[in-house]
Design a protein around this motif. Structure first.
Motif, PDB file in Angstrom:
ATOM      1  N   GLU A  27       0.831  -1.210   0.000  1.00 33.58           N
ATOM      2  CA  GLU A  27       0.000   0.000   0.000  1.00 33.58           C
ATOM      3  C   GLU A  27       0.865   1.259   0.000  1.00 33.58           C
ATOM      4  O   GLU A  27       0.546   2.239  -0.663  1.00 33.58           O
ATOM      5  N   ARG A  28       1.958   1.237   0.748  1.00 31.51           N
ATOM      6  CA  ARG A  28       2.875   2.385   0.777  1.00 31.51           C
ATOM      7  C   ARG A  28       3.435   2.668  -0.611  1.00 31.51           C
ATOM      8  O   ARG A  28       3.482   3.817  -1.047  1.00 31.51           O
ATOM      9  N   ALA A  29       3.852   1.611  -1.293  1.00 27.92           N
ATOM     10  CA  ALA A  29       4.408   1.770  -2.637  1.00 27.92           C
ATOM     11  C   ALA A  29       3.362   2.336  -3.588  1.00 27.92           C
ATOM     12  O   ALA A  29       3.657   3.218  -4.403  1.00 27.92           O
ATOM     13  N   LYS A  30       2.137   1.855  -3.483  1.00 28.08           N
ATOM     14  CA  LYS A  30       1.043   2.325  -4.343  1.00 28.08           C
ATOM     15  C   LYS A  30       0.742   3.800  -4.080  1.00 28.08           C
ATOM     16  O   LYS A  30       0.627   4.602  -5.010  1.00 28.08           O
ATOM     17  N   ILE A  31       0.620   4.153  -2.812  1.00 27.91           N
ATOM     18  CA  ILE A  31       0.344   5.547  -2.431  1.00 27.91           C
ATOM     19  C   ILE A  31       1.466   6.450  -2.908  1.00 27.91           C
ATOM     20  O   ILE A  31       1.227   7.516  -3.489  1.00 27.91           O
ATOM     21  N   THR A  32       2.696   6.030  -2.667  1.00 29.48           N
ATOM     22  CA  THR A  32       3.851   6.836  -3.064  1.00 29.48           C
ATOM     23  C   THR A  32       3.856   7.067  -4.565  1.00 29.48           C
ATOM     24  O   THR A  32       4.052   8.195  -5.026  1.00 29.48           O
ATOM     25  N   ARG A  33       3.639   6.011  -5.337  1.00 33.11           N
ATOM     26  CA  ARG A  33       3.620   6.132  -6.797  1.00 33.11           C
ATOM     27  C   ARG A  33       2.562   7.129  -7.258  1.00 33.11           C
ATOM     28  O   ARG A  33       2.830   7.999  -8.092  1.00 33.11           O
ATOM     29  N   GLN A  34       1.353   7.006  -6.717  1.00 41.66           N
ATOM     30  CA  GLN A  34       0.257   7.879  -7.141  1.00 41.66           C
ATOM     31  C   GLN A  34       0.525   9.345  -6.782  1.00 41.66           C
ATOM     32  O   GLN A  34       0.324  10.236  -7.603  1.00 41.66           O
ATOM     33  N   ILE A  35       0.985   9.569  -5.572  1.00 45.65           N
ATOM     34  CA  ILE A  35       1.213  10.935  -5.118  1.00 45.65           C
ATOM     35  C   ILE A  35       2.369  11.582  -5.865  1.00 45.65           C
ATOM     36  O   ILE A  35       2.274  12.725  -6.324  1.00 45.65           O
ATOM     37  N   VAL A  36       3.454  10.843  -6.003  1.00 45.11           N
ATOM     38  CA  VAL A  36       4.632  11.399  -6.674  1.00 45.11           C
ATOM     39  C   VAL A  36       4.320  11.733  -8.126  1.00 45.11           C
ATOM     40  O   VAL A  36       4.724  12.782  -8.631  1.00 45.11           O
ATOM     41  N   SER A  37       3.573  10.875  -8.802  1.00 42.65           N
ATOM     42  CA  SER A  37       3.242  11.166 -10.203  1.00 42.65           C
ATOM     43  C   SER A  37       2.362  12.408 -10.313  1.00 42.65           C
ATOM     44  O   SER A  37       2.528  13.196 -11.247  1.00 42.65           O
ATOM     45  N   GLN A  38       1.453  12.610  -9.372  1.00 36.71           N
ATOM     46  CA  GLN A  38       0.611  13.808  -9.407  1.00 36.71           C
ATOM     47  C   GLN A  38       1.425  15.065  -9.145  1.00 36.71           C
ATOM     48  O   GLN A  38       1.265  16.081  -9.824  1.00 36.71           O
TER      49      GLN A  38
END
Length: 152
Positions: A27-38
């Motif tokens: 979940e951390r990896a998923k959240i990080t990916r989404q936030i960083v891309s935005q």
């Protein structure tokens, strides 16, 4: 409460991360990916606060690094921006104008500064003078340990 703090470069590589809530690694990896891309694709003229799911993502760009905080929806955005700025100032004092390479090669020192500023997702130390004294004491202790004066 601050739920997580991320430091990423312009390319989206995570340089420092601290989570203050229980979240699985996946979940951390998923959240990080989404936030960083935005955040990395946002224009520089846009606001530094994002509404994301039930959280607020508050970020600030310093040189080539993004300092990102994920907070509860009720937190004051300006106080979090000020806390991030205080963290950056503390890193600057410790490293003497912090850059990405400092975080890569001295990540243990960067985590020490982070843990002195924030504890459990709450701003712990607001005084720049107190932070400077703590960081100087830590440096003296590390130098003494390297010299063999203190058992590690």
């Amino acid at each position: 409460m601050i739920e997580f703090i991320l430091l990423v470069n312009r390319q989206g590589k995570v340089r420092l991360t601290r989570w203050y809530t229980t979240t699985s690694q996946k979940e951390r990896a998923k959240i990080t990916r989404q936030i960083v891309s935005q955040i990395t694709h946002r224009g520089s003229k846009l606001c530094n606060v994002l509404e994301w799911q039930d959280k607020k993502i508050i970020y600030r760009k310093y040189a080539s690094l993004y300092f990102i905080a994920g907070v509860s929806g009720y937190e004051n955005e300006l106080s979090i921006l000020e806390a991030l700025h205080h963290f950056v100032e503390s890193l600057d004092k410790y490293f003497g104008n912090v850059c990405e390479l400092d975080l890569i090669y001295n990540f243990h020192k960067a985590y020490f500064v982070l843990d002195e500023v924030f504890l459990g997702g709450v701003l712990l130390e607001t005084s720049a003078n107190v932070m400077e004294k703590k960081l100087e004491a830590q440096e003296r202790m590390m130098d003494a340990a390297k010299a063999g004066l203190i058992d590690s």
